[in-house]
Design an enzyme around this catalytic site. Structure first.
Site, mmCIF file in Angstrom:
data_model
loop_
_atom_site.group_PDB
_atom_site.id
_atom_site.type_symbol
_atom_site.label_atom_id
_atom_site.label_comp_id
_atom_site.label_asym_id
_atom_site.label_seq_id
_atom_site.Cartn_x
_atom_site.Cartn_y
_atom_site.Cartn_z
ATOM 1 N N HIS A 15 7.921 -5.294 -6.882
ATOM 2 C CA HIS A 15 7.894 -5.856 -5.522
ATOM 3 C C HIS A 15 6.839 -6.940 -5.421
ATOM 4 O O HIS A 15 5.836 -6.923 -6.125
ATOM 5 C CB HIS A 15 7.629 -4.768 -4.482
ATOM 6 C CG HIS A 15 6.375 -3.977 -4.709
ATOM 7 N ND1 HIS A 15 6.305 -2.927 -5.590
ATOM 8 C CD2 HIS A 15 5.131 -4.084 -4.164
ATOM 9 C CE1 HIS A 15 5.082 -2.423 -5.590
ATOM 10 N NE2 HIS A 15 4.338 -3.118 -4.735
ATOM 11 N N GLY A 71 -3.399 -2.092 -10.021
ATOM 12 C CA GLY A 71 -3.389 -1.524 -8.670
ATOM 13 C C GLY A 71 -1.993 -1.201 -8.153
ATOM 14 O O GLY A 71 -1.791 -1.061 -6.953
ATOM 15 N N GLN A 72 -1.026 -1.035 -9.070
ATOM 16 C CA GLN A 72 0.353 -0.748 -8.637
ATOM 17 C C GLN A 72 0.501 0.719 -8.246
ATOM 18 O O GLN A 72 0.139 1.611 -9.017
ATOM 19 C CB GLN A 72 1.334 -1.082 -9.766
ATOM 20 C CG GLN A 72 2.791 -0.924 -9.348
ATOM 21 C CD GLN A 72 3.770 -1.305 -10.457
ATOM 22 O OE1 GLN A 72 3.359 -1.554 -11.605
ATOM 23 N NE2 GLN A 72 5.039 -1.329 -10.127
ATOM 24 N N ASN A 80 1.312 -6.437 -8.018
ATOM 25 C CA ASN A 80 0.441 -5.547 -8.777
ATOM 26 C C ASN A 80 1.240 -4.938 -9.917
ATOM 27 O O ASN A 80 2.390 -4.517 -9.721
ATOM 28 C CB ASN A 80 -0.096 -4.445 -7.861
ATOM 29 C CG ASN A 80 -0.930 -5.011 -6.721
ATOM 30 O OD1 ASN A 80 -1.634 -5.991 -6.903
ATOM 31 N ND2 ASN A 80 -0.834 -4.406 -5.554
ATOM 32 N N HIS A 137 4.312 -8.667 -2.674
ATOM 33 C CA HIS A 137 3.682 -8.676 -1.360
ATOM 34 C C HIS A 137 3.646 -10.134 -0.911
ATOM 35 O O HIS A 137 3.218 -11.008 -1.679
ATOM 36 C CB HIS A 137 2.230 -8.198 -1.434
ATOM 37 C CG HIS A 137 2.053 -6.780 -1.871
ATOM 38 N ND1 HIS A 137 1.745 -5.777 -0.986
ATOM 39 C CD2 HIS A 137 2.121 -6.205 -3.096
ATOM 40 C CE1 HIS A 137 1.628 -4.635 -1.643
ATOM 41 N NE2 HIS A 137 1.842 -4.869 -2.935
#
Ligand code: 5GP
Ligand code: ZN
Length: 123
Positions: free
Chosen positions: A110, A103-104, A97, A112
């Protein structure tokens, strides 16, 4: 190799790297750390982060190209080690994100990595 000068003291994931916040680690080397997401969406859900603090994909520069290449080759190995079944019946989803509309929530770059049998809670 030390990345101590490449940390953000206010960043939650930098604190995880430094061991100031506990995490369930899956993998660690000089460059990357992988740990289980605290709020998993899928039966297998872990995060992979570079130890160098980079706020997002939008912050990468040409100097990060080799790191990004190593990361993309590491993730498929970690997914299998974490219990994801092999491609094509198994597999996994990789999500990054970026920014508010992306949507971070945590501003330390990082990935997911999600897998395991469906249905999943989300994603
Ligand atoms: P984002 O929305 O920024 O892509 O995802 C951040 C992720 O970090 C979320 O899935 C959230 O559950 C996870 N997370 C946030 N804080 C912690 C924490 O302290 N420990 C762990 N293991 N995961 C966290
Ligand atoms: Zn950080």
């Amino acid at each position: 190799m030390s990345h101590e000068n490449e940390r953000d003291p206010n960043c939650i994931f930098c604190k995880i790297i430094e061991g100031k916040i506990p995490s369930k680690k899956l993998y660690e080397d000089d460059e990357f750390l992988a740990f289980h997401d605290i709020d998993p969406w899928a039966p297998i859900h872990f995060l992979v982060i570079p130890k160098k603090h980079r706020a997002s994909m939008a912050h990468l520069t040409d100097g990060d190209a080799a790191m990004m290449g190593r990361l993309m080759l590491l993730i498929p190995k970690l997914a299998l080690e974490a219990g994801c079944e092999p491609y094509p019946e198994g597999g996994y989803r990789i999500v990054t994100n970026t920014g508010k509309n992306g949507g971070q929530e945590v501003h330390h770059l990082h990935w997911h990595v999600m897998g395991g049998p469906r249905p999943w809670l989300r994603g």
